[in-house]
Design an enzyme around this catalytic site. Structure first.
Site, short mmCIF file in Angstrom:
data_model
loop_
_atom_site.label_atom_id
_atom_site.label_comp_id
_atom_site.label_asym_id
_atom_site.label_seq_id
_atom_site.Cartn_x
_atom_site.Cartn_y
_atom_site.Cartn_z
N LYS A 80 -8.54 42.58 -17.04
CA LYS A 80 -8.39 41.57 -18.17
C LYS A 80 -9.80 41.00 -18.60
CE LYS A 80 -4.33 42.89 -19.21
NZ LYS A 80 -3.91 43.68 -20.25
N TYR A 98 -6.26 43.51 -11.38
CA TYR A 98 -5.56 43.06 -12.80
C TYR A 98 -6.57 42.14 -13.42
CZ TYR A 98 -2.54 41.27 -16.20
OH TYR A 98 -1.68 40.92 -17.41
#
Length: 255
Positions: A165, A161
């Protein structure tokens, strides 16, 4: 403040819940005609109902169902949205997944890694690739990418994750440079923990009952998005709005 958005048109991905739904409602309340893209028809229809209840635009929301990792579906969905709306002034990319949480990279298989990057990074690439002709034709177009403070700080067990991002933030910067002469602005919003179904799924509902950390609402994040979409921010390009209650500014020095 009048955001000068009435009568414009926007496409929002991940519009079925969370920040995507809140953004759709916030933009509709400003008079924006919205196209709602999500892979879950029932969820996005619920968002359309919320838009009808709160919006001020005369036309109903456009519902398009697509998986942002499938280029054929994305192309068809974007074409349909533009055809119905007749124009496209903004794209807000909210679709995202958290992927494996709490796992070390030795425990993460390649398919799980690829799935996170596919939705969080390749998804915005595909959507914008096919939306750009319409955005270039707009008088003042804006793109807002939903990143996360995880692009800048990390928690244990969040490698896929965080990586996705961080990539999304740099994707936005690079794209803003490429599109500067086309009049298309690209910015990111990077919130810390937001009370959404995805966050509750990752952390558990109990974590939000008396959290030892500050939590923001999806509506608060949507307000940031609406501001960046607005022509009021025409000088803001290639920037990132970090909304983390000032956490990143704090020293880790034990004093």
């Amino acid at each position: 403040m009048d955001l000068q958005l009435h009568g414009t048109a926007a496409l929002i991905t991940g519009a079925g819940s969370g920040i995507g739904r809140a953004t759709a409602v916030a933009l509709a309340a400003e008079g924006v005609r919205v196209a709602l893209l999500d892979r879950d028809r029932a969820s996005v229809e619920a968002t359309a109902a919320a838009v009808r209840a709160e919006g001020t635009a005369t036309e109903d929301a456009v519902v398009v169902v697509a998986d942002v990792t499938d280029e054929g579906q994305v192309r068809t969905a974007v074409d349909e949205a533009v055809e119905v709306l007749g124009r496209l002034d903004a794209v807000v990319c909210c679709a995202g997944v958290s992927g494996p949480v709490g796992a070390s990279i030795e425990e993460i298989d390649l398919a799980a890694w690829n799935a996170v990057l596919a939705v969080n990074v390749t998804g915005p690439f595909l959507v914008l690739k096919h939306a750009l002709p319409a955005l270039r034709a707009a008088r003042a177009a804006s793109v807002v990418l939903l990143a996360s403070d995880s692009a800048f700080v990390a928690s244990p067990g969040m490698v896929p994750y965080c990586t996705s991002k961080a990539a999304l933030v740099q994707f936005g910067r690079a794209l803003s440079v490429d599109l500067a002469d086309a009049g298309v602005r690209v910015n990111t919003v990077a919130p810390s923990i937001v009370d959404t179904p995805m966050s509750r799924g990752d952390l558990g509902a109990a974590a939000f009952e008396a959290p030892p950390f500050p939590v923001q609402t999806a509506e608060e994040v949507a307000a940031h998005v609406a501001y960046l979409v607005s022509p009021r921010t025409r000088a803001v390009n290639g920037a990132g709005l970090l909304s983390d209650f000032g956490y990143i500014a704090r020293s880790g020095f034990p004093a």
